[in-house]
Design a protein around this motif. Structure first.
Motif, PDB file in Angstrom:
ATOM      1  N   CYS A   4      -9.096   9.456   5.496  1.00  0.00           N
ATOM      2  CA  CYS A   4      -8.052   9.747   6.470  1.00  0.00           C
ATOM      3  C   CYS A   4      -6.909   8.777   6.412  1.00  0.00           C
ATOM      4  CB  CYS A   4      -8.630   9.735   7.878  1.00  0.00           C
ATOM      5  SG  CYS A   4      -9.300   8.129   8.334  1.00  0.00           S
ATOM      6  N   HIS A   5      -6.969   7.767   5.569  1.00  0.00           N
ATOM      7  CA  HIS A   5      -5.861   6.805   5.564  1.00  0.00           C
ATOM      8  C   HIS A   5      -4.632   7.408   4.922  1.00  0.00           C
ATOM      9  CE1 HIS A   5      -3.497   3.260   4.590  1.00  0.00           C
ATOM     10  NE2 HIS A   5      -4.136   2.667   5.568  1.00  0.00           N
ATOM     11  N   PRO A   6      -3.431   7.231   5.499  1.00  0.00           N
ATOM     12  CA  PRO A   6      -2.255   7.929   4.995  1.00  0.00           C
ATOM     13  C   PRO A   6      -1.800   7.464   3.643  1.00  0.00           C
ATOM     14  CG  PRO A   6      -1.622   6.390   6.706  1.00  0.00           C
ATOM     15  CD  PRO A   6      -3.121   6.418   6.668  1.00  0.00           C
ATOM     16  N   SER A   7      -2.175   6.245   3.237  1.00  0.00           N
ATOM     17  CA  SER A   7      -1.677   5.745   1.977  1.00  0.00           C
ATOM     18  C   SER A   7      -2.614   6.043   0.820  1.00  0.00           C
ATOM     19  CB  SER A   7      -1.468   4.237   2.078  1.00  0.00           C
ATOM     20  OG  SER A   7      -2.681   3.592   2.386  1.00  0.00           O
ATOM     21  N   ALA A  15       3.495  11.296   8.665  1.00  0.00           N
ATOM     22  CA  ALA A  15       3.719  11.379  10.081  1.00  0.00           C
ATOM     23  C   ALA A  15       5.093  11.498  10.660  1.00  0.00           C
ATOM     24  CB  ALA A  15       3.120  10.179  10.682  1.00  0.00           C
ATOM     25  N   LEU A  16       5.333  11.557  11.724  1.00  0.00           N
ATOM     26  CA  LEU A  16       6.286  11.134  12.721  1.00  0.00           C
ATOM     27  C   LEU A  16       7.404  12.117  13.078  1.00  0.00           C
ATOM     28  CD1 LEU A  16       5.791   7.983  11.123  1.00  0.00           C
ATOM     29  CD2 LEU A  16       6.251   7.750  13.477  1.00  0.00           C
ATOM     30  N   LEU A  17       7.500  12.460  14.320  1.00  0.00           N
ATOM     31  CA  LEU A  17       8.490  13.385  14.869  1.00  0.00           C
ATOM     32  C   LEU A  17       9.345  12.674  15.886  1.00  0.00           C
ATOM     33  CD1 LEU A  17       9.668  16.205  15.352  1.00  0.00           C
ATOM     34  CD2 LEU A  17       7.819  16.556  16.979  1.00  0.00           C
ATOM     35  N   LEU A  18      10.638  13.081  15.923  1.00  0.00           N
ATOM     36  CA  LEU A  18      11.612  12.414  16.774  1.00  0.00           C
ATOM     37  C   LEU A  18      11.335  12.679  18.246  1.00  0.00           C
ATOM     38  CD1 LEU A  18      14.124  10.769  16.379  1.00  0.00           C
ATOM     39  CD2 LEU A  18      15.414  12.863  16.404  1.00  0.00           C
ATOM     40  N   GLY A  19      11.577  11.704  19.051  1.00  0.00           N
ATOM     41  CA  GLY A  19      11.421  11.864  20.498  1.00  0.00           C
ATOM     42  C   GLY A  19      10.540  10.787  21.023  1.00  0.00           C
ATOM     43  N   CYS A  20      10.519  10.443  22.247  1.00  0.00           N
ATOM     44  CA  CYS A  20       9.665   9.409  22.807  1.00  0.00           C
ATOM     45  C   CYS A  20       9.737   9.376  24.311  1.00  0.00           C
ATOM     46  CB  CYS A  20      10.082   8.043  22.316  1.00  0.00           C
ATOM     47  SG  CYS A  20       9.794   7.798  20.595  1.00  0.00           S
ATOM     48  N   ALA A  21       8.752   8.748  24.875  1.00  0.00           N
ATOM     49  CA  ALA A  21       8.778   8.471  26.305  1.00  0.00           C
ATOM     50  C   ALA A  21       8.758   6.975  26.481  1.00  0.00           C
ATOM     51  CB  ALA A  21       7.568   9.094  26.984  1.00  0.00           C
ATOM     52  N   SER A 108       3.782   6.476   3.412  1.00  0.00           N
ATOM     53  CA  SER A 108       2.412   6.001   3.206  1.00  0.00           C
ATOM     54  C   SER A 108       2.409   4.733   2.364  1.00  0.00           C
ATOM     55  CB  SER A 108       1.565   7.082   2.543  1.00  0.00           C
ATOM     56  OG  SER A 108       1.973   7.293   1.214  1.00  0.00           O
ATOM     57  N   TYR A 109       1.718   3.712   2.876  1.00  0.00           N
ATOM     58  CA  TYR A 109       1.633   2.417   2.207  1.00  0.00           C
ATOM     59  C   TYR A 109       0.196   1.939   2.189  1.00  0.00           C
ATOM     60  CZ  TYR A 109       6.713   1.804   2.350  1.00  0.00           C
ATOM     61  OH  TYR A 109       8.067   1.942   2.164  1.00  0.00           O
ATOM     62  N   ALA A 110      -0.150   1.200   1.143  1.00  0.00           N
ATOM     63  CA  ALA A 110      -1.396   0.440   1.076  1.00  0.00           C
ATOM     64  C   ALA A 110      -1.006  -1.028   1.002  1.00  0.00           C
ATOM     65  CB  ALA A 110      -2.207   0.842  -0.144  1.00  0.00           C
ATOM     66  N   ILE A 111      -1.436  -1.818   1.970  1.00  0.00           N
ATOM     67  CA  ILE A 111      -1.009  -3.214   2.077  1.00  0.00           C
ATOM     68  C   ILE A 111      -2.240  -4.087   2.251  1.00  0.00           C
ATOM     69  CG2 ILE A 111       0.364  -4.873   3.389  1.00  0.00           C
ATOM     70  CD1 ILE A 111       2.165  -2.570   4.253  1.00  0.00           C
ATOM     71  N   THR A 112      -2.325  -5.143   1.463  1.00  0.00           N
ATOM     72  CA  THR A 112      -3.433  -6.075   1.577  1.00  0.00           C
ATOM     73  C   THR A 112      -3.033  -7.421   1.004  1.00  0.00           C
ATOM     74  OG1 THR A 112      -5.815  -6.297   1.236  1.00  0.00           O
ATOM     75  CG2 THR A 112      -4.508  -5.611  -0.655  1.00  0.00           C
ATOM     76  N   ALA A 113      -3.923  -8.382   1.135  1.00  0.00           N
ATOM     77  CA  ALA A 113      -3.797  -9.683   0.485  1.00  0.00           C
ATOM     78  C   ALA A 113      -5.064  -9.928  -0.318  1.00  0.00           C
ATOM     79  CB  ALA A 113      -3.609 -10.788   1.522  1.00  0.00           C
ATOM     80  N   ARG A 114      -4.936 -10.497  -1.474  1.00  0.00           N
ATOM     81  CA  ARG A 114      -6.061 -10.931  -2.296  1.00  0.00           C
ATOM     82  C   ARG A 114      -7.017  -9.802  -2.673  1.00  0.00           C
ATOM     83  NH1 ARG A 114      -7.655 -16.859   0.307  1.00  0.00           N
ATOM     84  NH2 ARG A 114      -5.597 -17.826   0.011  1.00  0.00           N
ATOM     85  N   GLY A 115      -6.468  -8.609  -2.908  1.00  0.00           N
ATOM     86  CA  GLY A 115      -7.265  -7.556  -3.497  1.00  0.00           C
ATOM     87  C   GLY A 115      -7.916  -6.601  -2.528  1.00  0.00           C
ATOM     88  N   LEU A 116      -8.816  -5.742  -3.083  1.00  0.00           N
ATOM     89  CA  LEU A 116      -9.509  -4.684  -2.358  1.00  0.00           C
ATOM     90  C   LEU A 116      -8.516  -3.802  -1.610  1.00  0.00           C
ATOM     91  CD1 LEU A 116     -12.704  -6.508  -1.039  1.00  0.00           C
ATOM     92  CD2 LEU A 116     -12.413  -5.149  -3.110  1.00  0.00           C
ATOM     93  N   ASN A 117      -7.483  -3.353  -2.334  1.00  0.00           N
ATOM     94  CA  ASN A 117      -6.434  -2.536  -1.722  1.00  0.00           C
ATOM     95  C   ASN A 117      -6.698  -1.047  -1.897  1.00  0.00           C
ATOM     96  OD1 ASN A 117      -4.138  -2.353  -0.161  1.00  0.00           O
ATOM     97  ND2 ASN A 117      -2.749  -2.269  -1.910  1.00  0.00           N
ATOM     98  N   GLY A 118      -7.953  -0.644  -1.778  1.00  0.00           N
ATOM     99  CA  GLY A 118      -8.245   0.783  -1.803  1.00  0.00           C
ATOM    100  C   GLY A 118      -8.833   1.221  -3.115  1.00  0.00           C
ATOM    101  N   GLY A 119      -8.908   2.513  -3.264  1.00  0.00           N
ATOM    102  CA  GLY A 119      -9.542   3.118  -4.414  1.00  0.00           C
ATOM    103  C   GLY A 119     -10.408   4.262  -3.947  1.00  0.00           C
ATOM    104  N   GLY A 120     -11.316   4.701  -4.781  1.00  0.00           N
ATOM    105  CA  GLY A 120     -12.110   5.872  -4.458  1.00  0.00           C
ATOM    106  C   GLY A 120     -13.013   5.701  -3.254  1.00  0.00           C
ATOM    107  N   PHE A 145      -2.786   2.458  10.115  1.00  0.00           N
ATOM    108  CA  PHE A 145      -1.901   3.584   9.825  1.00  0.00           C
ATOM    109  C   PHE A 145      -0.473   3.046   9.822  1.00  0.00           C
ATOM    110  CE2 PHE A 145      -5.410   6.245  11.675  1.00  0.00           C
ATOM    111  CZ  PHE A 145      -5.635   7.016  10.543  1.00  0.00           C
ATOM    112  N   TRP A 146       0.039   2.742   8.646  1.00  0.00           N
ATOM    113  CA  TRP A 146       1.350   2.090   8.569  1.00  0.00           C
ATOM    114  C   TRP A 146       2.490   3.017   8.969  1.00  0.00           C
ATOM    115  CZ3 TRP A 146       2.165  -2.835   8.617  1.00  0.00           C
ATOM    116  CH2 TRP A 146       1.166  -3.699   8.169  1.00  0.00           C
ATOM    117  N   ASP A 147       2.277   4.333   8.964  1.00  0.00           N
ATOM    118  CA  ASP A 147       3.370   5.236   9.313  1.00  0.00           C
ATOM    119  C   ASP A 147       3.748   5.144  10.786  1.00  0.00           C
ATOM    120  OD1 ASP A 147       1.069   6.407  10.286  1.00  0.00           O
ATOM    121  OD2 ASP A 147       1.153   8.139   8.955  1.00  0.00           O
ATOM    122  N   VAL A 148       2.858   4.654  11.637  1.00  0.00           N
ATOM    123  CA  VAL A 148       3.177   4.574  13.067  1.00  0.00           C
ATOM    124  C   VAL A 148       3.395   3.148  13.546  1.00  0.00           C
ATOM    125  CG1 VAL A 148       2.026   6.723  13.650  1.00  0.00           C
ATOM    126  CG2 VAL A 148       0.715   4.588  13.686  1.00  0.00           C
TER     127      VAL A 148
END
Length: 656
Positions: A4-7, A15-21, A108-120, A145-148
């Protein structure tokens, strides 16, 4: 396998639609307000020596000079962000040489430090991210979820990026690093501000209004942004356009020894999911709709200065998020988090801080014929207690010992100790060493994920999953060999145990999550700045890492070692900042990133440039160009990833 991760290349909620409260509610002093440097400090004209004296709070949960912090810390200042031309938070994080920031497509972004930045088998899930003291990781998969995740970039005071474990102070999931984003006090954002940005890939608009009433200062803000579709290397369009909106407020006031902060934000957005479909059941792909996201968070903080020199901090926040990912799942999540910290006045050679944290969530996931989280409704509790003692052994030698005990819903109590030793060898030179234990606790995706199939599941959860463990050893140096030169270097070794795997069941018709893989990472990270002339500053950074994973004898996940990491062996960045005069400046940046074996994703070089012109006081016009040398991919499989495009943007900022 669905993720389910967006990246991730499998299913990207986009994601993301205009508008807010507008939100009402509250922020904190726990990490954002405990800073000694002058309020409203602008880092634009700070010298190399003054930058080394910036106060950071992420390493010890109390203010300390960057030069003396016994950890690998890089500080992104407000002026760094302005000069870079970044338009989103992930783009601003590219400024930290100790982070890997990889864009899959759209937002969609994958962000980490020192490895293990995703995969299967594993989304990026070992990096803790805080915005004004509020943790933004999701218990759905222990990642972000970096998109939000968004803030008004003009309101950021600094971003502290700690690479390496932070479990003792921050808890589970702070395994490979901590990103601590601090926004400016409302005292420092008085008056009006408006921002317009137009580019060949989209546009942004934002406003802010600040004022005072009695002892209190306040601000309100709003922003909206949108991006068009990207393209694949073949030129075919990727269905990943997105747009978003966010509004919020902050108020700060002081009364005697007390400081209070209130903060609230609301967001909504939508973005399209790239074709082809990313979940394959029975040889068919579902039709993917537009992902809708919305959220509301309220944070309150109180800091009390004790007469003996100690302090008490209390923070309470509420965070609501909803994510609709057709046709697979819809999640509604409510989180309430309470944090307490007591910093004692120094006594003898000791400086002690201790605290507690309680977190409670209500999670509701509506599944589909493609994926399910069982049970669909789940309430969870996390409780923790920590203490850390800084001991002055000699005038130049300090030891820091700490530990946290944290209870999570899946594995019970986890013990997170750390020991650090720092030595001020000479004025302007500091050496340090550290040993730590950190864990990534299981999440809902580890234990509760089911994918229907025959018979009766393709993926049958992970009822026996356990925490992923990292034992980390570090050696570092930070100093100023010359008055105009600062330099930092860190050697690290991460020893991993119980990494996640997908094990084929004896029936050979389904898989189940388990933790039957070990691994290690050995690397170096370094960066520095050189003030070549009064008007010209050069900076650069380098990371190099060797990462390996090994299956335990009882595992049958033959693809696990390849899928455990999704990381380049090296990355390099160089940055030149030149002030033509008091009103004009030019910045040129070069990034070179190694190839990813998984994907595969080739290595790339990116050249960015920005010219800024202060037309008159309070009015700045800038032109920024990203990826001047052409588009390139950064993350994901060949069939799903996009080319990160060349963009040219014009930005106007007015403030009064």
């Amino acid at each position: 396998m669905y993720n389910c991760h967006p990246s991730r290349p499998r299913l990207r909620p986009l994601a993301l639609l205009l508008g807010c409260a507008l939100a009402a509610g509250a922020v904190t002093a726990a990490s954002a307000a405990a800073v000694d440097q002058p309020e409203g400090a602008d880092f634009a004209d700070l010298s190399i020596e003054e930058l080394a004296n910036i106060q950071v709070t992420s390493v010890s949960k109390k203010p300390e000079r960057l030069l003396e912090a016994p950890a690998s810390v890089f500080v992104i200042t407000a002026d760094d962000i302005r000069r870079s031309g970044a338009s989103t938070l992930p783009e601003a994080l590219r400024l930290a040489p100790n982070l890997q920031v990889a864009q899959g497509n759209g937002a969609s972004y994958a962000i980490t430090a020192r490895g293990l930045n995703g995969g299967g088998n594993s989304a990026p899930n070992k990096l803790l991210v805080l915005i004004d003291g509020r943790s933004v990781y999701t218990p759905l998969f222990s990642g972000v979820f970096w998109d939000v995740q968004d803030v008004m970039l003009e309101d950021i005071e600094r971003i502290e990026v700690v690479s390496g474990p932070g479990g003792t102070l921050w808890g589970v999931n702070a395994v490979n690093g901590v990103i601590n984003i601090t926004t400016r006090s409302a005292h420092d954002t008085q008056g009006s501000l408006a921002m317009l940005r137009g580019a060949n890939d989209g546009a942004d608009v934002a406003f802010r209004q600040g004022g005072r009433k009695g002892e209190a200062s306040w601000r309100v803000y709003g922003k909206a942004q949108g991006r068009s579709h990207t393209e694949r290397a073949s030129g075919a369009p990727v269905n990943d356009a997105w747009h978003s909106g966010q509004m919020g407020f902050r108020t700060d006031w002081e009364r005697g020894a007390d400081r209070f902060t209130l903060n609230g934000n609301a967001n909504r957005g939508a973005f399209e999911q790239p074709a082809p479909g990313t979940i394959r059941v029975g040889g068919t792909n579902p039709r993917l709709g537009t992902v809708d996201t919305r959220g509301l968070n309220l944070t309150a903080g109180w800091q009390h200065a004790l007469q003996d020199g100690g302090s008490v901090n209390l923070q309470l926040y509420y965070d609501y998020t909803r994510r609709e990912v057709p046709p697979t799942f819809t999640e509604s999540l409510d989180i309430v988090d309470l944090q307490f910290q007591h910093t004692l006045a120094p006594f003898g050679a000791h400086s002690l801080a201790w605290g507690a944290n309680a977190r409670y969530s209500w999670d509701r996931v509506q599944g589909s014929e493609y994926v399910a989280f069982l049970p669909e409704r789940l309430n969870q509790t996390w409780l923790s207690l920590f203490a850390q003692d800084e001991i002055t052994l000699t005038p130049t030698l300090r030891a820091t010992l700490g530990a946290r005990i944290e209870s999570n819903p899946y594995t019970g109590a986890e013990f997170l100790p750390s020991a650090r030793l720092s030595w001020s060898a000479a004025p302007g030179h500091a050496f340090w060493a550290a040993a730590s234990r950190a864990v990534r606790a299981p999440s809902r995706i580890d234990a509760d994920t089911f994918i229907p199939g025959r018979p009766p599941y393709i993926l049958a959860g992970g009822p026996g999953v356990r925490s992923e463990v990292a034992k980390v050893f570090e050696l570092g140096y930070r100093g100023q060999p010359l008055p105009r030169l600062s330099y930092s270097a860190t050697l690290f070794y991460n020893d991993y145990d119980h990494l996640r795997t997908q094990e084929l069941l004896p029936s050979r018709t389904a898989v189940r999550f388990a933790n039957l893989m070990d691994g290690h990472a050995l690397g170096i990270e370094m960066w520095g700045s050189f003030q070549a002339t009064k008007a010209w500053r050069l900076s650069g950074g380098l990371t190099a890492m060797r990462e390996r994973a090994y299956l335990k004898p009882e595992s049958n996940d033959v693809s696990g070692p390849l899928n455990a990491g999704f990381d380049p062996s090296h990355s390099l960045q160089l940055r030149s900042t030149y002030s033509v005069d008091a009103s004009r400046d030019v910045e040129i940046a070069l990034r070179k990133v190694g190839a990813l074996d998984l994907g595969p994703v080739p290595g790339y070089t990116a050249l960015d440039a920005r010219f800024g012109w202060r037309v008159r006081p309070g009015l700045e016009l800038s032109v920024a160009a990203m990826n001047l040398n052409g588009s390139h991919p950064e993350y994901g499989g060949i069939t799903t990833r996009a080319e990160v495009p060349r963009t040219v943007a014009v930005k106007l900022v007015w403030q009064n």
